[in-house]
Enzyme design. Structure first.
Site, PDB file in Angstrom:
ATOM      1  CB  CYS A   1     -19.924 -18.187  52.538  1.00  0.00           C
ATOM      2  SG  CYS A   1     -19.984 -18.872  50.895  1.00  0.00           S
ATOM      3  CD  GLU A   2     -18.297 -13.574  57.156  1.00  0.00           C
ATOM      4  OE1 GLU A   2     -18.927 -12.937  58.019  1.00  0.00           O
ATOM      5  OE2 GLU A   2     -17.090 -13.797  57.198  1.00  0.00           O
TER       6      GLU A   2
ATOM      7  CE1 TYR B   1      -8.690   5.401  55.501  1.00  0.00           C
ATOM      8  CE2 TYR B   1     -10.423   6.967  54.962  1.00  0.00           C
ATOM      9  CZ  TYR B   1      -9.205   6.681  55.526  1.00  0.00           C
ATOM     10  OH  TYR B   1      -8.490   7.683  56.127  1.00  0.00           O
TER      11      TYR B   1
END
Ligand code: LLP
Length: 410
Positions: free
Chosen positions: A340-341, A369
Site C-alpha cells: 500500500c504505497e 541487492y
C-alpha cells in the site's frame, strides 16, 4: 537465461516449472552464472598476487557463500552478522576482510576472536578502539586504512561513496599523517590501504583515476618507511540492467587494474559483489490483475517493493520478461505490487509484453541487492531462494510462513 521453444530457461531448467512447484514470488539463481563471474575475476589476475573477496552484502545466502568459498573466494563483510554467515558457510576466516564505517566493539571482538584476514579502518577513533581491543585479546590484527580518494564515481548518489562529502573513508590528504600516528599503535599490524568509490560504476575512467591515486599513496607511504603490502581497490563494477547498457567487462577492468598496480610487490584485493551475482539471479512473479486508471495501464503482480526495493529506492531498471514468449503484442504499463504505497513499483511506463492475469514474469538481474534487502513490510513473508544446478534445482531458503512473521514477538 534463454528462450527455448518460447519457454524461458535458466541452465537446463524451465523457470515456469519452478514457479508452479514452489510458488511466486521467488528468487532464482544460477550456480554456473555465479561461478563463471567469480572465475572471470580470478583468472584475469593471472600471475598477480590477489584475493577476490566477494562482498557478502550483495547476496548472503549460505549456499552461495559456500559455493564461492569452495571456488577459492575470500569475503568482504560489513557486520558481525555477515561474519556469522560466512563462518556458517564453512569459509576460512583467514580470508575475510572487515569493511564498514561503524563497526561496534562487539563486532570487532567477534572478528578478532576468529582471526580474520584484516580490518579496513575508516577513522582515527576506530583505529584507537581496535588497538585497545587487540591488546585485550592479545592479538595483532592486520589493518588497512580505507581512504576516500575524492573521485566521482558518476553513479546513483545513494551508492556513490568516494567523494569528500560522503561518510566513507579517511580523506586521502590526511592518510599519511594518520598512518604515521597509527604506526605508533603497538597492537596493530599496519599493512595496507583500501578504497571503494561506489557501486554500479559503468565508466572505467574514474576507476583508472582511483588506481593511480592509490598507487601513488602506496609509494608515498613506502617512502616514509611504512611496509605497505596490500592494496584493496574495493568493488563497484556495474552490470548491464537493460540491453545496450554500458558496462565494463571483468577482464578489461582487472587488466587495467593490474596494469596500474601490479608488479609492485603488492597483494591486490578486490571486493566485488553485484558483478558476481546480479546477472545470475531473477525474481519470478505472477500477474494478479490488469487495470487502467484513466490513461494509465497497470499490471499488478504478486512481488512488491518489500521483495525487491531497488526500483522504488533508486528508480533502477530491471527488465521484466514473460516466462512464456507471447505473441499478443505489447503494452506500456506500470508493473506494481500489492504493497500500500504508490512507491511500490517494479517498473513505470514500461513497454512490455501484453500479459494477462495468471502469466508468469521474470524480473531480471535481481541476484544482487535483491533478497538481502527484502523486508516483511505489510506483513508479507519473504520469498524463497532457489539455486539452479544444471538440470535440477534446490530450495536454498524456504519461503517464510506467517509464524515466521511473529517469531520473537510477545
Ligand atoms: N565494498 C564495500 C566497502 C562496499 O560498500 C560495497 C557496496 C562493495 C564492496 C560491493 O560493491 P559492488 O561490487 O556490489 O558494487 N543496494 C545498492 C548497492 C549498495 C552498495 C553498497 N556497497 C543497490 O541495490 O544498487
Amino acid at each position: 537465461m534463454q528462450y527455448r521453444n518460447h519457454t524461458l530457461y535458466s541452465e537446463e531448467v524451465p523457470l515456469a516449472d519452478i514457479a508452479r512447484r514452489e510458488g511466486t514470488p521467488c528468487y532464482i539463481y544460477s550456480r554456473a552464472g555465479i561461478l563463471e563471474r567469480y572465475q572471470a575475476y580470478d583468472r584475469a589476475f593471472g600471475e598477480t598476487p590477489h584475493k577476490v573477496c566477494y562482498a557478502v552484502k550483495a547476496n548472503s545466502n549460505l549456499a552461495i557463500l559456500k559455493l564461492l568459498a569452495e571456488a577459492g573466494a575470500g569475503f568482504d563483510i560489513v557486520s558481525g552478522g555477515e561474519l556469522f554467515r560466512v563462518l556458517k558457510a564453512g569459509a576460512d576466516p583467514g580470508a575475510v576482510i572487515f569493511s564498514g564505517v561503524g563497526k561496534s566493539e562487539k563486532e570487532i571482538e567477534y572478528a578478532l576472536e576468529h582471526k580474520i584476514k584484516g580490518f579496513n579502518c575508516e577513522s582515527v577513533h576506530e583505529l584507537f578502539l581496535l588497538n585497545s581491543l587487540a591488546a585485550r585479546w592479545k592479538v595483532r590484527p592486520k589493518v588497512a586504512l580505507r581512504v576516500n580518494p575524492d573521485v566521482d564515481a558518476s553513479t546513483h548518489p545513494y551508492i556513490s561513496t568516494g567523494l569528500r562529502k560522503h561518510k566513507f573513508g579517511i580523506d586521502i590528504e590526511e592518510a599519511e599523517s594518520i598512518y604515521g600516528q597509527a604506526s605508533a599503535y603497538p597492537n596493530l599490524e599496519l599493512e595496507g590501504v583500501s578504497c571503494h568509490i561506489g557501486s554500479q560504476i559503468v565508466d572505467i575512467e574514474p576507476m583508472l583515476e582511483v588506481f593511480d591515486k592509490m598507487v601513488a599513496l602506496v609509494e608515498r607511504l613506502r617512502g616514509r618507511g611504512l611496509p605497505i603490502r596490500t592494496l584493496d581497490l574495493g568493488g563497484g563494477l556495474g552490470v548491464a540492467y537493460k540491453p545496450g547498457d554500458k558496462a565494463v567487462s571483468i577482464p578489461e577492468f582487472i587488466h587495467a587494474m593490474c596494469g596500474k598496480a601490479g608488479g609492485r610487490g603488492l597483494e591486490i584485493l578486490i571486493e566485488p559483489g553485484r558483478s558476481i551475482v546480479a546477472e545470475a539471479g531473477v525474481l519470478l512473479t505472477r500477474v494478479l490483475y490488469r487495470k487502467t486508471n484513466g490513461e494509465r495501464e497497470f499490471v499488478i503482480v504478486d512481488a512488491a517493493m518489500n521483495d525487491l526495493i531497488r526500483p522504488a529506492l533508486y528508480h533502477s531498471h530491471h527488465e521484466i520478461i514473460p516466462l512464456r514468449e507471447n505473441q499478443s503484442g505489447t503494452i506500456t504499463a506500470d508493473v506494481v505490487g500489492p504493497v500500500c504505497e504508490s512507491g511500490d513499483f517494479l517498473a513505470r511506463g514500461r513497454d512490455m509484453a501484453n500479459v494477462m492475469p495468471g502469466d508468469l514474469l521474470a524480473v531480471c538481474t535481481a541476484g544482487a541487492y535483491g533478497f538481502v534487502a527484502a523486508s516483511n513490510y505489510n506483513a508479507r513473508p519473504r520469498p524463497p531462494e532457489i539455486l539452479i544446478e544444471g538440470d535440477s534445482y534446490r530450495v536454498i531458503r524456504e519461503r517464510e510462513t506467517y509464524e515466521d512473521l511473529i517469531r520473537g514477538e510477545s
